[in-house]
Design a protein around this motif. Structure first.
Motif, PDB file in Angstrom:
ATOM      1  N   GLY A  91      -2.499   4.973  -5.069  1.00 47.37           N
ATOM      2  CA  GLY A  91      -3.200   4.619  -3.843  1.00 47.37           C
ATOM      3  C   GLY A  91      -4.708   4.739  -3.896  1.00 47.37           C
ATOM      4  O   GLY A  91      -5.408   4.183  -3.060  1.00 47.37           O
ATOM      5  N   GLU A  92      -5.239   5.444  -4.887  1.00 45.67           N
ATOM      6  CA  GLU A  92      -6.688   5.658  -4.987  1.00 45.67           C
ATOM      7  C   GLU A  92      -7.350   4.831  -6.090  1.00 45.67           C
ATOM      8  O   GLU A  92      -8.495   5.100  -6.453  1.00 45.67           O
ATOM      9  N   ARG A 131       0.840  -1.208   0.000  1.00 44.65           N
ATOM     10  CA  ARG A 131       0.000   0.000   0.000  1.00 44.65           C
ATOM     11  C   ARG A 131       0.870   1.251   0.000  1.00 44.65           C
ATOM     12  O   ARG A 131       0.625   2.181  -0.750  1.00 44.65           O
ATOM     13  N   ARG A 132       1.897   1.276   0.828  1.00 38.92           N
ATOM     14  CA  ARG A 132       2.765   2.448   0.902  1.00 38.92           C
ATOM     15  C   ARG A 132       3.445   2.726  -0.438  1.00 38.92           C
ATOM     16  O   ARG A 132       3.484   3.862  -0.897  1.00 38.92           O
ATOM     17  N   GLU A 183       0.864   4.060  -2.846  1.00 39.67           N
ATOM     18  CA  GLU A 183       0.508   5.443  -2.517  1.00 39.67           C
ATOM     19  C   GLU A 183       1.601   6.417  -2.957  1.00 39.67           C
ATOM     20  O   GLU A 183       1.319   7.456  -3.551  1.00 39.67           O
TER      21      GLU A 183
END
Length: 114
Positions: free
Chosen positions: A106-107, A97-98, A101
């Motif tokens: 991330g979106e 995830r990091r 992002e």
């Protein structure tokens, strides 16, 4: 209950425990791929090919056990999202995830909360 175990791969580390594995199970038209360890330029294509190994209409890419994720891994996931528009779900680890992002992904609709 899964209908078939379709593919399993791990990268040999010369006798040490594998730092990467990808297993896939087919349940009807849904493919669930579980990836563990490090996804990098040496293993990203294997992850990508594991997903493409079996025909599927829906794909879940479970990256919750991934400990390292580099630009080759990002590229592989983006290619999968293009191949499976509105049919890919990615379950990320905190590390994945990091990285997504930071890279501006991330979106994305295909990325579920960690």
């Amino acid at each position: 209950m899964p209908q078939a175990l379709c593919h399993c791969c791990s990268v040999d580390q010369g006798g040490a425990s594998p730092v990467f594995s990808a297993t896939a199970e087919v349940d009807g038209d849904h493919l669930h791929v579980v990836v563990t360890g490090e996804v990098d330029m040496a293993t990203a294509d294997t992850m990508f090919q594991t997903v493409l190994h079996e025909p599927a209409r829906q794909v879940t890419l479970d990256l919750r056990a991934v400990t390292f994720f580099d630009s080759a891994a990002i590229h592989a996931v983006v290619r999968l999202a293009q191949r499976f528009p509105n049919a890919l779900t990615v379950l990320p680890s905190r590390q994945v995830r990091r990285v997504l992002e930071i890279s501006g992904l991330g979106e994305q609709d295909w990325l579920l909360p960690a």
